[in-house]
Write a protein that holds these residues in place. Structure first.
Motif, PDB file in Angstrom:
ATOM      1  N   ARG A  64       0.824  -1.210   0.000  1.00 18.81           N
ATOM      2  CA  ARG A  64       0.000   0.000   0.000  1.00 18.81           C
ATOM      3  C   ARG A  64       0.860   1.262   0.000  1.00 18.81           C
ATOM      4  O   ARG A  64       0.513   2.263  -0.626  1.00 18.81           O
ATOM      5  N   LEU A  65       1.992   1.227   0.680  1.00 25.17           N
ATOM      6  CA  LEU A  65       2.905   2.366   0.641  1.00 25.17           C
ATOM      7  C   LEU A  65       3.441   2.551  -0.766  1.00 25.17           C
ATOM      8  O   LEU A  65       3.532   3.689  -1.269  1.00 25.17           O
ATOM      9  N   PHE A  66       3.796   1.450  -1.434  1.00 25.81           N
ATOM     10  CA  PHE A  66       4.268   1.522  -2.813  1.00 25.81           C
ATOM     11  C   PHE A  66       3.219   2.172  -3.711  1.00 25.81           C
ATOM     12  O   PHE A  66       3.516   3.055  -4.510  1.00 25.81           O
ATOM     13  N   ASP A  67       1.958   1.721  -3.576  1.00 24.28           N
ATOM     14  CA  ASP A  67       0.880   2.312  -4.362  1.00 24.28           C
ATOM     15  C   ASP A  67       0.751   3.803  -4.074  1.00 24.28           C
ATOM     16  O   ASP A  67       0.571   4.616  -4.990  1.00 24.28           O
ATOM     17  N   ALA A  68       0.844   4.163  -2.799  1.00 25.07           N
ATOM     18  CA  ALA A  68       0.671   5.562  -2.405  1.00 25.07           C
ATOM     19  C   ALA A  68       1.761   6.453  -2.997  1.00 25.07           C
ATOM     20  O   ALA A  68       1.489   7.542  -3.506  1.00 25.07           O
ATOM     21  N   LEU A  69       3.002   5.973  -2.952  1.00 26.55           N
ATOM     22  CA  LEU A  69       4.119   6.795  -3.432  1.00 26.55           C
ATOM     23  C   LEU A  69       4.073   7.000  -4.942  1.00 26.55           C
ATOM     24  O   LEU A  69       4.687   7.939  -5.454  1.00 26.55           O
ATOM     25  N   GLY A  70       3.351   6.146  -5.651  1.00 26.70           N
ATOM     26  CA  GLY A  70       3.218   6.312  -7.090  1.00 26.70           C
ATOM     27  C   GLY A  70       2.071   7.200  -7.498  1.00 26.70           C
ATOM     28  O   GLY A  70       1.812   7.366  -8.686  1.00 26.70           O
ATOM     29  N   GLU A  71       1.371   7.781  -6.511  1.00 22.86           N
ATOM     30  CA  GLU A  71       0.213   8.628  -6.791  1.00 22.86           C
ATOM     31  C   GLU A  71       0.498  10.080  -6.437  1.00 22.86           C
ATOM     32  O   GLU A  71       1.394  10.380  -5.633  1.00 22.86           O
ATOM     33  N   PHE A  72      -0.274  10.980  -7.038  1.00 22.82           N
ATOM     34  CA  PHE A  72      -0.184  12.385  -6.675  1.00 22.82           C
ATOM     35  C   PHE A  72      -0.560  12.524  -5.198  1.00 22.82           C
ATOM     36  O   PHE A  72      -1.450  11.820  -4.715  1.00 22.82           O
ATOM     37  N   PRO A  73       0.115  13.413  -4.458  1.00 27.32           N
ATOM     38  CA  PRO A  73      -0.179  13.535  -3.018  1.00 27.32           C
ATOM     39  C   PRO A  73      -1.525  14.181  -2.735  1.00 27.32           C
ATOM     40  O   PRO A  73      -1.626  15.334  -2.297  1.00 27.32           O
ATOM     41  N   GLY A  74      -2.572  13.429  -3.001  1.00 24.76           N
ATOM     42  CA  GLY A  74      -3.932  13.895  -2.745  1.00 24.76           C
ATOM     43  C   GLY A  74      -4.745  12.821  -2.062  1.00 24.76           C
ATOM     44  O   GLY A  74      -4.225  12.017  -1.279  1.00 24.76           O
ATOM     45  N   GLY A  75      -6.029  12.754  -2.396  1.00 25.73           N
ATOM     46  CA  GLY A  75      -6.939  11.864  -1.684  1.00 25.73           C
ATOM     47  C   GLY A  75      -6.632  10.400  -1.849  1.00 25.73           C
ATOM     48  O   GLY A  75      -6.658   9.635  -0.876  1.00 25.73           O
ATOM     49  N   ARG A 107      -3.782   8.949  -2.458  1.00 24.31           N
ATOM     50  CA  ARG A 107      -2.594   8.578  -1.683  1.00 24.31           C
ATOM     51  C   ARG A 107      -2.919   8.536  -0.200  1.00 24.31           C
ATOM     52  O   ARG A 107      -2.425   7.658   0.528  1.00 24.31           O
ATOM     53  N   ALA A 108      -3.734   9.465   0.265  1.00 20.76           N
ATOM     54  CA  ALA A 108      -4.116   9.469   1.683  1.00 20.76           C
ATOM     55  C   ALA A 108      -4.810   8.165   2.061  1.00 20.76           C
ATOM     56  O   ALA A 108      -4.558   7.593   3.138  1.00 20.76           O
ATOM     57  N   LEU A 109      -5.675   7.656   1.181  1.00 23.87           N
ATOM     58  CA  LEU A 109      -6.368   6.401   1.457  1.00 23.87           C
ATOM     59  C   LEU A 109      -5.387   5.239   1.554  1.00 23.87           C
ATOM     60  O   LEU A 109      -5.472   4.406   2.466  1.00 23.87           O
ATOM     61  N   ASP A 110      -4.449   5.167   0.613  1.00 17.21           N
ATOM     62  CA  ASP A 110      -3.485   4.068   0.638  1.00 17.21           C
ATOM     63  C   ASP A 110      -2.564   4.150   1.847  1.00 17.21           C
ATOM     64  O   ASP A 110      -2.199   3.122   2.434  1.00 17.21           O
ATOM     65  N   LEU A 111      -2.150   5.349   2.222  1.00 22.67           N
ATOM     66  CA  LEU A 111      -1.310   5.497   3.415  1.00 22.67           C
ATOM     67  C   LEU A 111      -2.066   5.059   4.659  1.00 22.67           C
ATOM     68  O   LEU A 111      -1.500   4.411   5.552  1.00 22.67           O
ATOM     69  N   ALA A 112      -3.329   5.427   4.742  1.00 20.84           N
ATOM     70  CA  ALA A 112      -4.137   5.034   5.902  1.00 20.84           C
ATOM     71  C   ALA A 112      -4.246   3.516   5.994  1.00 20.84           C
ATOM     72  O   ALA A 112      -4.118   2.927   7.081  1.00 20.84           O
ATOM     73  N   ILE A 139       0.175  17.924   3.644  1.00 20.69           N
ATOM     74  CA  ILE A 139       0.024  16.908   4.693  1.00 20.69           C
ATOM     75  C   ILE A 139       0.295  15.510   4.147  1.00 20.69           C
ATOM     76  O   ILE A 139       1.013  14.703   4.755  1.00 20.69           O
ATOM     77  N   VAL A 140      -0.265  15.198   2.978  1.00 19.93           N
ATOM     78  CA  VAL A 140      -0.107  13.864   2.411  1.00 19.93           C
ATOM     79  C   VAL A 140       1.350  13.607   2.044  1.00 19.93           C
ATOM     80  O   VAL A 140       1.865  12.501   2.225  1.00 19.93           O
ATOM     81  N   GLU A 141       2.046  14.617   1.519  1.00 25.67           N
ATOM     82  CA  GLU A 141       3.456  14.447   1.177  1.00 25.67           C
ATOM     83  C   GLU A 141       4.281  14.170   2.430  1.00 25.67           C
ATOM     84  O   GLU A 141       5.140  13.277   2.457  1.00 25.67           O
ATOM     85  N   GLU A 142       4.035  14.931   3.505  1.00 25.26           N
ATOM     86  CA  GLU A 142       4.748  14.705   4.767  1.00 25.26           C
ATOM     87  C   GLU A 142       4.403  13.332   5.341  1.00 25.26           C
ATOM     88  O   GLU A 142       5.270  12.621   5.867  1.00 25.26           O
ATOM     89  N   ALA A 202      -3.880  14.409  11.207  1.00 26.20           N
ATOM     90  CA  ALA A 202      -4.247  15.253  10.075  1.00 26.20           C
ATOM     91  C   ALA A 202      -4.447  14.433   8.806  1.00 26.20           C
ATOM     92  O   ALA A 202      -5.334  14.716   7.994  1.00 26.20           O
ATOM     93  N   LEU A 203      -3.621  13.399   8.609  1.00 24.07           N
ATOM     94  CA  LEU A 203      -3.790  12.524   7.450  1.00 24.07           C
ATOM     95  C   LEU A 203      -5.179  11.905   7.465  1.00 24.07           C
ATOM     96  O   LEU A 203      -5.840  11.831   6.411  1.00 24.07           O
ATOM     97  N   TYR A 204      -5.630  11.487   8.617  1.00 18.38           N
ATOM     98  CA  TYR A 204      -6.969  10.922   8.705  1.00 18.38           C
ATOM     99  C   TYR A 204      -8.046  11.972   8.500  1.00 18.38           C
ATOM    100  O   TYR A 204      -9.163  11.662   8.090  1.00 18.38           O
ATOM    101  N   GLY A 205      -7.714  13.224   8.757  1.00 17.68           N
ATOM    102  CA  GLY A 205      -8.642  14.298   8.424  1.00 17.68           C
ATOM    103  C   GLY A 205      -8.812  14.416   6.918  1.00 17.68           C
ATOM    104  O   GLY A 205      -9.927  14.620   6.408  1.00 17.68           O
ATOM    105  N   VAL A 206      -7.706  14.289   6.173  1.00 11.56           N
ATOM    106  CA  VAL A 206      -7.772  14.308   4.708  1.00 11.56           C
ATOM    107  C   VAL A 206      -8.591  13.124   4.212  1.00 11.56           C
ATOM    108  O   VAL A 206      -9.454  13.248   3.337  1.00 11.56           O
ATOM    109  N   ARG A 207      -8.331  11.962   4.774  1.00  9.84           N
ATOM    110  CA  ARG A 207      -9.063  10.748   4.399  1.00  9.84           C
ATOM    111  C   ARG A 207     -10.549  10.903   4.661  1.00  9.84           C
ATOM    112  O   ARG A 207     -11.385  10.563   3.813  1.00  9.84           O
ATOM    113  N   SER A 208     -10.895  11.418   5.814  1.00  9.52           N
ATOM    114  CA  SER A 208     -12.301  11.584   6.177  1.00  9.52           C
ATOM    115  C   SER A 208     -12.994  12.579   5.251  1.00  9.52           C
ATOM    116  O   SER A 208     -14.138  12.367   4.829  1.00  9.52           O
ATOM    117  N   SER A 209     -12.309  13.671   4.913  1.00  7.47           N
ATOM    118  CA  SER A 209     -12.889  14.670   4.019  1.00  7.47           C
ATOM    119  C   SER A 209     -13.181  14.071   2.657  1.00  7.47           C
ATOM    120  O   SER A 209     -14.223  14.340   2.045  1.00  7.47           O
TER     121      SER A 209
END
Length: 413
Positions: free
Chosen positions: A292-303, A305-310, A382-385, A352-359
């Motif tokens: 899931r981290l691999f998938d996230a890093l290959g995506e634009f740092p938006g929604g 990626r936030a889902l995959d990081l979560a 936030i997603v990049e960090e 905060a990452l979970y705030g992005v995910r929830s939004s």
């Protein structure tokens, strides 16, 4: 005029002569065949001159008193299956050998030795995009990471370097490859026999894919599989056993890979060896998180990626569904940092990452989120960090080698 009682050359001599002729007459034959095939598609133009080149060799090979006297076709064993071949394929392999500068006697001896020994060495190869190395890196389990230029020549290597079959928008090249050796025995079976089933046909592929996923934590980086294949060390057998690619691994958005990550060799060894030393169930849980981290890093740092990081964090740090955000942020901070101030910062970032995910889930948008001590921060920031933090968290668990007893860990001083 031939004398009626003159001794006739033996079949092996005829075969060697055919190979010698193939070597000497190659340029003229190839040019004539290519001229005749000028109207054919590029990918099949090679076939006519190959046929003209190898036909005399195949005829001599059929008459030779070797293995093809007893059986017309054989199966050659690969790491993940078998491939059938006959006189034509063997003739093409022998002709390839003499065209590469090896003597006819030597290439023929290689084929004879392979059948006599019925075993051969080779290596599983997984070409990678998205990372670079300055020199070969040796891991445990006899795995190596080498520049792709160091690999033996093969059809698959050529195709990857030429990006054949790769989507047009993928512009970044494969620069290195993971390899692992394997000896195969028995090597040959007659086609009409019943060879035993292979117990673990995907063993090498899965091992190299685990090493690839572990490399995600170094940088972090996005090591994309450009394809896996098995290649025999002997060129004649490599020609006979050449096959298609497996395990091509794409990503949704290759925007990041235009600037591949230069790996730190020491960190790569430490991380990969630690992951390969793990046992299930922890290894399986970390593998899911790494995927899931691999998938996230290959995506634009938006929604997305936030889902995959979560998911990467939840699958490793949380059991059950009670107060997920609170528990996950707390545990991430405790297991990753020792300094109280850094723990506070990391906990605030994961919250905060979970705030992005929830939004994204509840409102369908990626809006700025409030971070403790920082005010409102753009979601992309936030997603990049959080991507960097997620890699750091997973690496902390990986190097620890186990998950703690959370109930005790959370209240420990």
């Amino acid at each position: 005029m031939d004398q009626p009682n003159a001794p006739q050359p033996d079949t092996e001599t005829l075969l060697l002569t055919a190979l010698e002729d193939a070597s000497k007459s190659f340029p003229a034959r190839a040019l004539r065949a290519l001229d005749a095939a000028a109207e054919l598609p590029t990918r099949v133009r090679k076939i006519p001159w190959q046929d003209r080149l190898t036909a005399p060799v195949a005829t001599a090979l059929s008459a030779w008193g070797g293995p093809f006297t007893a059986h017309d076709k054989y199966l050659i064993t690969l790491d993940n299956g078998r491939k059938s071949f006959g006189v034509g394929t063997a003739a093409a392999a022998l002709a390839d050998g003499v065209l590469s500068g090896t003597s006819p006697a030597s290439v023929l001896q290689r084929l004879k030795d392979a059948f006599a020994n019925n075993r051969a060495t080779g290596q599983g190869v997984m070409a990678l995009r998205g990372i670079t190395i300055s020199q070969p890196i040796e891991f445990s389990n006899r795995i190596s990471l080498v520049p792709i230029a160091d690999l033996p020549d093969s059809r698959n290597k050529t195709n990857i370097l030429q990006d054949e079959g790769t989507p047009a928008h993928v512009l970044f090249p494969a620069t290195c490859a993971l390899t692992v050796p394997l000896e195969i025995s028995p090597l040959f079976y007659p086609l009409d026999s019943s060879p035993p089933d292979q117990k673990e046909p995907l063993q090498l592929q899965n091992l190299l894919d685990d090493a690839r996923l572990a490399l995600t934590l170094v940088g972090p980086s996005v090591p994309v599989s450009a394809g896996y294949w098995f290649q025999f060390d002997d060129p004649v057998l490599a020609h006979i056993g050449s096959g298609s690619l497996f395990l091509r691994r794409g990503i949704r958005d290759p925007w990041r890979l235009f600037h591949p990550t230069a790996l730190d060799a020491a960190e790569a060894v430490r991380t990969v060896d630690a992951f390969l030393a793990l046992r299930d169930p922890l290894r399986s849980r970390i593998r899911l998180s790494l995927s899931r981290l691999f998938d996230a890093l290959g995506e634009f740092p938006g929604g997305d990626r936030a889902l995959d990081l979560a998911i990467a964090l939840e699958s490793l740090l949380v059991e059950g569904s009670n107060e997920i955000t609170y528990r996950l942020a707390l545990r991430a901070a405790l297991i990753t940092e020792t300094d109280p101030a850094l723990r506070v910062q990391l906990r605030a970032l994961i919250t905060a990452l979970y705030g992005v995910r929830s939004s994204l889930i509840h409102n369908g948008e990626v809006a700025p989120v409030r971070v403790k001590g920082r005010g409102k921060v753009p979601a992309v920031e936030i997603v990049e960090e959080a991507s960097q933090a997620c890699a750091k968290i997973l690496r902390a668990v990986l190097l620890r080698g186990e998950l703690p007893d959370w109930e005790t860990f959370e209240v420990s001083p």
